[in-house]
Write a protein that holds these residues in place. Sequence first.
Motif, PDB file in Angstrom:
ATOM      1  N   VAL A  88      62.241 -80.464  17.164  1.00 50.08           N
ATOM      2  CA  VAL A  88      60.999 -80.626  17.923  1.00 50.08           C
ATOM      3  C   VAL A  88      60.532 -79.273  18.454  1.00 50.08           C
ATOM      4  CG1 VAL A  88      59.967 -81.648  19.982  1.00 50.08           C
ATOM      5  CG2 VAL A  88      61.491 -83.024  18.548  1.00 50.08           C
ATOM      6  N   VAL A  89      61.473 -78.492  18.997  1.00 58.11           N
ATOM      7  CA  VAL A  89      61.119 -77.178  19.543  1.00 58.11           C
ATOM      8  C   VAL A  89      60.640 -76.248  18.429  1.00 58.11           C
ATOM      9  CG1 VAL A  89      61.996 -75.134  20.732  1.00 58.11           C
ATOM     10  CG2 VAL A  89      62.684 -77.415  21.494  1.00 58.11           C
ATOM     11  N   GLU A  90      61.295 -76.307  17.274  1.00 53.60           N
ATOM     12  CA  GLU A  90      60.873 -75.474  16.136  1.00 53.60           C
ATOM     13  C   GLU A  90      59.445 -75.824  15.721  1.00 53.60           C
ATOM     14  OE1 GLU A  90      63.708 -76.117  13.056  1.00 53.60           O
ATOM     15  OE2 GLU A  90      65.329 -75.048  14.096  1.00 53.60           O
ATOM     16  N   LYS A  91      59.144 -77.111  15.701  1.00 54.86           N
ATOM     17  CA  LYS A  91      57.788 -77.547  15.344  1.00 54.86           C
ATOM     18  C   LYS A  91      56.792 -77.058  16.400  1.00 54.86           C
ATOM     19  CE  LYS A  91      56.449 -79.737  12.468  1.00 54.86           C
ATOM     20  NZ  LYS A  91      55.736 -79.373  11.207  1.00 54.86           N
ATOM     21  N   ALA A  92      57.150 -77.210  17.675  1.00 49.81           N
ATOM     22  CA  ALA A  92      56.251 -76.779  18.746  1.00 49.81           C
ATOM     23  C   ALA A  92      55.984 -75.277  18.667  1.00 49.81           C
ATOM     24  CB  ALA A  92      56.856 -77.134  20.106  1.00 49.81           C
ATOM     25  N   ALA A  93      57.023 -74.502  18.329  1.00 46.04           N
ATOM     26  CA  ALA A  93      56.890 -73.045  18.279  1.00 46.04           C
ATOM     27  C   ALA A  93      55.937 -72.585  17.176  1.00 46.04           C
ATOM     28  CB  ALA A  93      58.260 -72.399  18.082  1.00 46.04           C
ATOM     29  N   GLN A  94      55.702 -73.434  16.192  1.00 44.28           N
ATOM     30  CA  GLN A  94      54.768 -73.080  15.125  1.00 44.28           C
ATOM     31  C   GLN A  94      53.346 -72.895  15.658  1.00 44.28           C
ATOM     32  OE1 GLN A  94      54.972 -75.942  11.915  1.00 44.28           O
ATOM     33  NE2 GLN A  94      57.195 -75.698  11.660  1.00 44.28           N
ATOM     34  N   TYR A  95      53.085 -73.448  16.851  1.00 45.54           N
ATOM     35  CA  TYR A  95      51.725 -73.418  17.399  1.00 45.54           C
ATOM     36  C   TYR A  95      51.580 -72.421  18.547  1.00 45.54           C
ATOM     37  CZ  TYR A  95      51.571 -77.575  14.556  1.00 45.54           C
ATOM     38  OH  TYR A  95      51.664 -78.439  13.485  1.00 45.54           O
ATOM     39  N   LEU A  96      52.573 -71.532  18.715  1.00 45.75           N
ATOM     40  CA  LEU A  96      52.464 -70.507  19.743  1.00 45.75           C
ATOM     41  C   LEU A  96      51.176 -69.696  19.542  1.00 45.75           C
ATOM     42  CD1 LEU A  96      56.145 -69.207  19.914  1.00 45.75           C
ATOM     43  CD2 LEU A  96      54.864 -70.237  21.812  1.00 45.75           C
ATOM     44  N   GLY A  97      50.458 -69.483  20.618  1.00 46.82           N
ATOM     45  CA  GLY A  97      49.212 -68.734  20.539  1.00 46.82           C
ATOM     46  C   GLY A  97      47.995 -69.580  20.250  1.00 46.82           C
ATOM     47  N   THR A  98      48.194 -70.874  19.922  1.00 45.42           N
ATOM     48  CA  THR A  98      47.037 -71.755  19.717  1.00 45.42           C
ATOM     49  C   THR A  98      46.260 -71.846  21.023  1.00 45.42           C
ATOM     50  OG1 THR A  98      48.217 -73.069  18.065  1.00 45.42           O
ATOM     51  CG2 THR A  98      46.298 -74.093  19.093  1.00 45.42           C
ATOM     52  N   PRO A  99      44.957 -71.688  20.994  1.00 44.64           N
ATOM     53  CA  PRO A  99      44.186 -71.653  22.250  1.00 44.64           C
ATOM     54  C   PRO A  99      44.213 -72.978  22.998  1.00 44.64           C
ATOM     55  CG  PRO A  99      42.706 -71.726  20.357  1.00 44.64           C
ATOM     56  CD  PRO A  99      44.085 -71.484  19.809  1.00 44.64           C
ATOM     57  N   TYR A 100      44.097 -72.868  24.314  1.00 43.94           N
ATOM     58  CA  TYR A 100      43.963 -74.059  25.156  1.00 43.94           C
ATOM     59  C   TYR A 100      42.544 -74.597  25.008  1.00 43.94           C
ATOM     60  CZ  TYR A 100      44.185 -77.144  29.197  1.00 43.94           C
ATOM     61  OH  TYR A 100      44.173 -78.248  30.016  1.00 43.94           O
ATOM     62  N   ARG A 101      42.439 -75.919  24.860  1.00 46.23           N
ATOM     63  CA  ARG A 101      41.124 -76.545  24.770  1.00 46.23           C
ATOM     64  C   ARG A 101      41.139 -77.854  25.537  1.00 46.23           C
ATOM     65  NH1 ARG A 101      39.053 -78.212  19.000  1.00 46.23           N
ATOM     66  NH2 ARG A 101      39.929 -80.228  19.567  1.00 46.23           N
ATOM     67  N   TYR A 102      40.205 -78.003  26.475  1.00 42.47           N
ATOM     68  CA  TYR A 102      40.130 -79.236  27.251  1.00 42.47           C
ATOM     69  C   TYR A 102      39.960 -80.431  26.314  1.00 42.47           C
ATOM     70  CZ  TYR A 102      39.322 -76.200  31.274  1.00 42.47           C
ATOM     71  OH  TYR A 102      39.447 -75.251  32.248  1.00 42.47           O
ATOM     72  N   GLY A 103      40.832 -81.413  26.455  1.00 41.56           N
ATOM     73  CA  GLY A 103      40.760 -82.604  25.614  1.00 41.56           C
ATOM     74  C   GLY A 103      41.271 -82.393  24.212  1.00 41.56           C
ATOM     75  N   GLY A 104      41.783 -81.189  23.916  1.00 42.07           N
ATOM     76  CA  GLY A 104      42.235 -80.886  22.558  1.00 42.07           C
ATOM     77  C   GLY A 104      43.570 -81.533  22.228  1.00 42.07           C
ATOM     78  N   SER A 105      43.687 -82.043  21.025  1.00 39.50           N
ATOM     79  CA  SER A 105      44.938 -82.688  20.607  1.00 39.50           C
ATOM     80  C   SER A 105      45.262 -82.393  19.149  1.00 39.50           C
ATOM     81  CB  SER A 105      44.843 -84.210  20.820  1.00 39.50           C
ATOM     82  OG  SER A 105      43.743 -84.750  20.110  1.00 39.50           O
ATOM     83  N   GLY A 106      44.806 -81.223  18.668  1.00 41.49           N
ATOM     84  CA  GLY A 106      45.065 -80.849  17.289  1.00 41.49           C
ATOM     85  C   GLY A 106      45.263 -79.354  17.163  1.00 41.49           C
ATOM     86  N   PRO A 107      45.678 -78.882  15.993  1.00 44.63           N
ATOM     87  CA  PRO A 107      45.995 -77.463  15.789  1.00 44.63           C
ATOM     88  C   PRO A 107      44.857 -76.506  16.112  1.00 44.63           C
ATOM     89  CG  PRO A 107      46.800 -78.785  13.956  1.00 44.63           C
ATOM     90  CD  PRO A 107      45.955 -79.693  14.786  1.00 44.63           C
ATOM     91  N   GLY A 108      43.616 -77.009  16.187  1.00 42.62           N
ATOM     92  CA  GLY A 108      42.504 -76.148  16.547  1.00 42.62           C
ATOM     93  C   GLY A 108      42.461 -75.813  18.025  1.00 42.62           C
ATOM     94  N   GLY A 109      43.226 -76.526  18.835  1.00 40.93           N
ATOM     95  CA  GLY A 109      43.264 -76.309  20.283  1.00 40.93           C
ATOM     96  C   GLY A 109      43.868 -77.511  20.976  1.00 40.93           C
ATOM     97  N   PHE A 110      44.702 -77.265  21.985  1.00 42.43           N
ATOM     98  CA  PHE A 110      45.401 -78.337  22.698  1.00 42.43           C
ATOM     99  C   PHE A 110      45.188 -78.218  24.196  1.00 42.43           C
ATOM    100  CE2 PHE A 110      48.223 -77.296  19.058  1.00 42.43           C
ATOM    101  CZ  PHE A 110      48.369 -78.532  18.453  1.00 42.43           C
ATOM    102  N   ASP A 111      45.171 -79.368  24.883  1.00 45.17           N
ATOM    103  CA  ASP A 111      45.486 -79.330  26.301  1.00 45.17           C
ATOM    104  C   ASP A 111      46.970 -79.689  26.400  1.00 45.17           C
ATOM    105  OD1 ASP A 111      45.640 -82.112  26.082  1.00 45.17           O
ATOM    106  OD2 ASP A 111      43.781 -82.490  27.183  1.00 45.17           O
ATOM    107  N   CYS A 112      47.523 -79.743  27.606  1.00 43.51           N
ATOM    108  CA  CYS A 112      48.987 -79.882  27.716  1.00 43.51           C
ATOM    109  C   CYS A 112      49.510 -81.190  27.121  1.00 43.51           C
ATOM    110  CB  CYS A 112      49.421 -79.736  29.166  1.00 43.51           C
ATOM    111  SG  CYS A 112      48.836 -81.044  30.283  1.00 43.51           S
ATOM    112  N   SER A 113      48.876 -82.301  27.490  1.00 47.39           N
ATOM    113  CA  SER A 113      49.359 -83.593  27.002  1.00 47.39           C
ATOM    114  C   SER A 113      49.009 -83.797  25.533  1.00 47.39           C
ATOM    115  CB  SER A 113      48.777 -84.733  27.844  1.00 47.39           C
ATOM    116  OG  SER A 113      47.363 -84.685  27.866  1.00 47.39           O
ATOM    117  N   GLY A 114      47.880 -83.223  25.103  1.00 48.95           N
ATOM    118  CA  GLY A 114      47.530 -83.298  23.683  1.00 48.95           C
ATOM    119  C   GLY A 114      48.547 -82.569  22.827  1.00 48.95           C
ATOM    120  N   PHE A 115      49.072 -81.449  23.332  1.00 53.57           N
ATOM    121  CA  PHE A 115      50.092 -80.681  22.617  1.00 53.57           C
ATOM    122  C   PHE A 115      51.388 -81.481  22.494  1.00 53.57           C
ATOM    123  CE2 PHE A 115      53.562 -77.424  22.836  1.00 53.57           C
ATOM    124  CZ  PHE A 115      53.391 -76.914  21.557  1.00 53.57           C
TER     125      PHE A 115
END
Length: 275
Positions: free
Chosen positions: A157-184
């Motif tokens: 799970v951590v390895e998968k999460a680390a693949q998205y390091l640097g992905t921008p924060y986006r309000y309401g985001g839940s995909g690789p284009g941008g995440f908020d905390c719970s969407g991530f």
Amino acid sequence: MRGRGRMRRISFVWFLMAFMLMFSGTSLASQSSYVVQSGDCLWNISNSTGVSVDTIKQINGLHSDNLSIGQILNLGGYSAPEVVQAPTGDSSTYTVVSGDNLWDISRKFGTSVQNIRALNGLTSDALNVGDVLKVNGTVVYNPPVSRAGGNVSGSRVVEKAAQYLGTPYRYGGSGPGGFDCSGFAKYVLGQFQVDLPRTAASQYGYGVTVAQGDLLPGDLVFFACSGSGIDHVGIYSGDSSFIHSSSPHSGGVIYSSLTNGYYANTYVGAKRVIR
């Protein structure tokens, strides 16, 4: 003179009645709306009004947990759900009616959304009017398994999460284009067939509670950054660190430390959703 005194008394009574009617109308209106105050978050507004976080977000078209002071939230005239005592015995049932959702049902029966889903073999939060749900009983927790047939490991799970390091924060985001905390958190765990609720507060009602000293990689860690309710979540990565979608000003998906003063002071608890 007596006539004038009587007229004054009558005028005062009419004025008092008008004032009471005006105040009554204001009170009634306040039941269907809420003005956001300093320090408010959806979690404590939900607790104080009895309207679920998901319902507040749905009827106000909110795509994230962010609120502004002075913002007027429509509560749709909802009233707090009646708390009922769950019947004793090994199991009891509840028949779904119009307007029901798993969050409100779980509150009525003093259980959790996860337990209701496990008891009924539900893979989503979708309900149909007339569904008969088991709401009380013994739940055997079966950890999610990988597509290869083995239990999901926290390191994966951590390895998968680390693949998205640097992905921008986006309000309401839940995909690789941008995440908020719970969407991530929802997106990453979703890759391992763990279907989390959408908001941080709702995710806190999922899984098994874990003490901070017993944290393992892949556990979810929760925070009350506003000071009055759970509004942030991350994925524990080991060595007192966690990975999360932080904020627009912090680089989006980053690692942070639980020993950092800010997160140490706002830490609420942790849940294990995999084994």
